[in-house]
Scaffold this motif. Structure first.
Motif, PDB file in Angstrom:
ATOM      1  N   GLN A 157      18.001  58.908  46.244  1.00 29.88           N
ATOM      2  CA  GLN A 157      17.257  58.713  45.004  1.00 29.88           C
ATOM      3  C   GLN A 157      17.006  60.076  44.373  1.00 29.88           C
ATOM      4  O   GLN A 157      16.884  61.084  45.067  1.00 29.88           O
ATOM      5  CB  GLN A 157      15.942  57.985  45.260  1.00 29.88           C
ATOM      6  CG  GLN A 157      16.164  56.538  45.710  1.00 29.88           C
ATOM      7  CD  GLN A 157      14.889  55.739  45.818  1.00 29.88           C
ATOM      8  OE1 GLN A 157      13.810  56.280  46.034  1.00 29.88           O
ATOM      9  NE2 GLN A 157      15.007  54.423  45.687  1.00 29.88           N
TER      10      GLN A 157
ATOM     11  N   ASP B 248      17.932  58.819  52.524  1.00 32.20           N
ATOM     12  CA  ASP B 248      17.798  58.038  53.755  1.00 32.20           C
ATOM     13  C   ASP B 248      18.659  58.686  54.833  1.00 32.20           C
ATOM     14  O   ASP B 248      19.886  58.791  54.680  1.00 32.20           O
ATOM     15  CB  ASP B 248      18.278  56.588  53.549  1.00 32.20           C
ATOM     16  CG  ASP B 248      17.299  55.740  52.763  1.00 32.20           C
ATOM     17  OD1 ASP B 248      16.172  56.196  52.524  1.00 32.20           O
ATOM     18  OD2 ASP B 248      17.671  54.605  52.388  1.00 32.20           O
TER      19      ASP B 248
ATOM     20  N   ARG C  77      22.075  56.386  51.220  1.00 31.90           N
ATOM     21  CA  ARG C  77      21.319  56.132  49.996  1.00 31.90           C
ATOM     22  C   ARG C  77      20.562  57.384  49.564  1.00 31.90           C
ATOM     23  O   ARG C  77      19.945  58.075  50.378  1.00 31.90           O
ATOM     24  CB  ARG C  77      20.315  54.992  50.185  1.00 31.90           C
ATOM     25  CG  ARG C  77      19.549  54.696  48.875  1.00 31.90           C
ATOM     26  CD  ARG C  77      18.615  53.528  48.985  1.00 31.90           C
ATOM     27  NE  ARG C  77      17.443  53.806  49.808  1.00 31.90           N
ATOM     28  CZ  ARG C  77      16.277  53.179  49.647  1.00 31.90           C
ATOM     29  NH1 ARG C  77      16.142  52.267  48.692  1.00 31.90           N
ATOM     30  NH2 ARG C  77      15.263  53.444  50.451  1.00 31.90           N
TER      31      ARG C  77
ATOM     32  N   THR D 143      19.030  55.553  41.778  1.00 27.45           N
ATOM     33  CA  THR D 143      19.484  55.343  43.155  1.00 27.45           C
ATOM     34  C   THR D 143      21.001  55.301  43.189  1.00 27.45           C
ATOM     35  O   THR D 143      21.621  54.582  42.401  1.00 27.45           O
ATOM     36  CB  THR D 143      18.922  54.028  43.725  1.00 27.45           C
ATOM     37  OG1 THR D 143      17.494  54.063  43.673  1.00 27.45           O
ATOM     38  CG2 THR D 143      19.361  53.816  45.165  1.00 27.45           C
ATOM     39  N   THR D 144      21.571  56.088  44.087  1.00 30.47           N
ATOM     40  CA  THR D 144      23.025  56.127  44.231  1.00 30.47           C
ATOM     41  C   THR D 144      23.378  56.160  45.717  1.00 30.47           C
ATOM     42  O   THR D 144      22.501  56.297  46.577  1.00 30.47           O
ATOM     43  CB  THR D 144      23.618  57.373  43.544  1.00 30.47           C
ATOM     44  OG1 THR D 144      23.024  58.553  44.112  1.00 30.47           O
ATOM     45  CG2 THR D 144      23.363  57.357  42.049  1.00 30.47           C
ATOM     46  N   ASN D 145      24.667  56.052  46.004  1.00 30.36           N
ATOM     47  CA  ASN D 145      25.178  56.233  47.361  1.00 30.36           C
ATOM     48  C   ASN D 145      26.011  57.498  47.419  1.00 30.36           C
ATOM     49  O   ASN D 145      26.766  57.808  46.489  1.00 30.36           O
ATOM     50  CB  ASN D 145      26.035  55.040  47.789  1.00 30.36           C
ATOM     51  CG  ASN D 145      25.192  53.897  48.324  1.00 30.36           C
ATOM     52  OD1 ASN D 145      24.148  54.109  48.936  1.00 30.36           O
ATOM     53  ND2 ASN D 145      25.619  52.674  48.077  1.00 30.36           N
TER      54      ASN D 145
ATOM     55  N   ASN E 185      12.016  55.761  54.875  1.00 29.14           N
ATOM     56  CA  ASN E 185      13.186  55.793  53.993  1.00 29.14           C
ATOM     57  C   ASN E 185      12.758  56.403  52.660  1.00 29.14           C
ATOM     58  O   ASN E 185      11.604  56.819  52.509  1.00 29.14           O
ATOM     59  CB  ASN E 185      13.784  54.394  53.817  1.00 29.14           C
ATOM     60  CG  ASN E 185      12.811  53.396  53.223  1.00 29.14           C
ATOM     61  OD1 ASN E 185      12.581  53.366  52.026  1.00 29.14           O
ATOM     62  ND2 ASN E 185      12.199  52.576  54.087  1.00 29.14           N
TER      63      ASN E 185
ATOM     64  N   ASN F 148      27.981  55.604  54.197  1.00 27.25           N
ATOM     65  CA  ASN F 148      27.242  55.478  52.946  1.00 27.25           C
ATOM     66  C   ASN F 148      25.798  55.890  53.173  1.00 27.25           C
ATOM     67  O   ASN F 148      25.125  55.371  54.073  1.00 27.25           O
ATOM     68  CB  ASN F 148      27.290  54.038  52.431  1.00 27.25           C
ATOM     69  CG  ASN F 148      28.667  53.647  51.959  1.00 27.25           C
ATOM     70  OD1 ASN F 148      29.276  54.347  51.146  1.00 27.25           O
ATOM     71  ND2 ASN F 148      29.177  52.529  52.447  1.00 27.25           N
TER      72      ASN F 148
ATOM     73  N   TYR G  32      18.491  52.319  53.703  1.00 24.70           N
ATOM     74  CA  TYR G  32      19.703  51.581  53.331  1.00 24.70           C
ATOM     75  C   TYR G  32      20.959  52.425  53.539  1.00 24.70           C
ATOM     76  O   TYR G  32      22.007  52.116  52.979  1.00 24.70           O
ATOM     77  CB  TYR G  32      19.584  51.091  51.889  1.00 24.70           C
ATOM     78  CG  TYR G  32      18.530  50.010  51.759  1.00 24.70           C
ATOM     79  CD1 TYR G  32      18.793  48.704  52.153  1.00 24.70           C
ATOM     80  CD2 TYR G  32      17.256  50.311  51.294  1.00 24.70           C
ATOM     81  CE1 TYR G  32      17.824  47.707  52.066  1.00 24.70           C
ATOM     82  CE2 TYR G  32      16.277  49.330  51.205  1.00 24.70           C
ATOM     83  CZ  TYR G  32      16.569  48.035  51.595  1.00 24.70           C
ATOM     84  OH  TYR G  32      15.604  47.056  51.523  1.00 24.70           O
ATOM     85  N   SER G  33      20.847  53.467  54.331  1.00 21.15           N
ATOM     86  CA  SER G  33      22.047  54.189  54.765  1.00 21.15           C
ATOM     87  C   SER G  33      22.731  53.409  55.879  1.00 21.15           C
ATOM     88  O   SER G  33      22.126  52.519  56.504  1.00 21.15           O
ATOM     89  CB  SER G  33      21.677  55.589  55.264  1.00 21.15           C
ATOM     90  OG  SER G  33      21.288  56.422  54.187  1.00 21.15           O
TER      91      SER G  33
END
Length: 372
Positions: free
Chosen positions: A94, A133, A92, A81-83, A112, A90, A139-140
């Motif tokens: 995967q 996302d 999210r 998982t990164t941004n 999501n 930002n 989680y964006s």
């Protein structure tokens, strides 16, 4: 989740809430024609498969859904998982898998990346697989839509642009888009906006947007608009959201969407609920349920150049399979596969059936590319 769920949810939450009941009953009366459902007995023994060959030629046959082509989970790849920074926001992301054709998985309304948690580790065994996302979800970041005109920010043009930029900047080569529900409209939009970046699109129970203004009768239209305005601009909207954004509320919605209730686990409920409790989520929700404009799937299928695969959970109570079948006649739609016993989110409810169907579509076009 599909917008049809909003109308359905009023039954369980608003029977005894005074003025709220009036609004929710009004919404239900406007949209009941589109949202009435009857879940039938479920079986996975067989799916009906309609494949389109050359223009004007259709092949109709049955395929055994219980014995799909195997897809082996990767033993070396794990989901990371990164941004990703996009237009200052930002996002999210995967990823799983380091080689093979690139796939980008796109969630639906209220979903999501986690909705693809049963797919990425398996598909990563033979592909570079990403889940993203969309702006406003998961989680964006969730920029405030009230700082813009209604639906100016959260719309399919925005999400199509986001997907195109993601493919160009992160994936680094043209990719397949694998999309569920509302994510399917975003995927089609990206393919139309940036045809050189998209190899193909697979739609899984794509949203038919039954509350789109084109689908509303002249009598319905002012009532739908009035209720959308009330929910977006008065405290009633946040009251409604807060009633849904609970463990039981999310479980109730998912239990409508899934034909197999055993798949509505506590893990799934938490995956959907927790991002919805973030600051700004309520405003995104209320802005999007007011979105009755923009493209329909049919509009985009008229002009898309890339191959399209359509998968459908046949017990979907919101996006009826008989409605979905009408999409199979567009020129680039090469298959329509219905899965009995499966609901609105087939990739999560029946990954044993959907993962092979994803890779079958991808393999077919990778092989064609090699031979051309």
């Amino acid at each position: 989740m599909a917008m049809s769920a909003i109308a359905e949810m009023n039954r369980g939450y608003c029977r005894n809430t005074g003025s709220e009941q009036v609004a929710f009953q009004a919404f239900h009366s406007v949209s009941e024609h589109f949202t009435r459902h009857a879940l039938s007995n479920r079986t996975r023994s067989q799916s009906q498969h309609v494949q389109r060959g050359s223009p004007g030629r259709h092949v109709l046959y049955c395929c055994a859904a219980a014995t799909p082509d195997p897809v082996v989970a990767s033993t070396s790849s794990k989901v990371t998982t990164t941004n990703w920074k996009w237009e200052g926001y930002n996002i999210r992301v995967q990823q799983c898998g380091s080689r093979g054709p690139p796939l980008v998985c796109v969630h639906g309304f209220g979903g999501n990346c986690a909705h693809w948690r049963k797919n990425l580790p398996v598909l990563g065994g033979e592909a570079r697989v990403f889940a993203i996302d969309l702006l406003g979800y998961g989680y964006s970041d969730k920029p405030n839509p009230r700082q813009y005109e209604v639906n100016e920010l959260y719309n399919f043009e925005t999400w199509g642009r986001q997907l195109s930029a993601f493919i160009e900047e992160v994936v680094g080569e043209p990719a397949f888009l694998i999309c569920n529900s509302v994510g399917g409209i975003a995927g089609l939009q990206a393919a139309v906006q940036s045809p050189k970046l998209v190899l193909g699109v697979q739609l899984q129970n794509v949203s038919l947007r039954m509350l789109h203004k084109k689908r509303q009768s002249a009598i319905q239209r002012p009532f739908v608009k009035a209720l959308q305005t009330v929910l977006r601009t008065t405290p009633l909207g946040k009251v409604f959201f807060n009633q849904i954004a609970t463990k039981q509320g999310v479980k109730n919605v998912l239990s409508q969407a899934y034909a197999d209730a055993t798949q509505v686990t506590d893990e799934l409920v938490e995956c959907i609920l927790q991002p919805g409790l973030q600051e700004g989520a309520v405003d995104v929700f209320l802005d999007f349920i007011s979105y009755s404009g923009g493209p329909l799937a049919e509009d985009l299928l008229e002009v898309i150049q890339q191959p399209v695969s359509i998968l459908w959970g046949a017990e979907d109570p919101w996006e009826k399979v008989e409605w979905g079948r009408k999409l199979q006649h567009y020129p680039t739609v090469e298959e329509f596969v219905a899965f009995p016993g499966v609901g609105h989110c087939p990739m999560d409810e029946a990954p044993d059936l959907i993962n092979p169907a994803i890779m079958k579509f991808v393999r077919r076009h990778v092989a064609r590319a090699v031979h051309t």
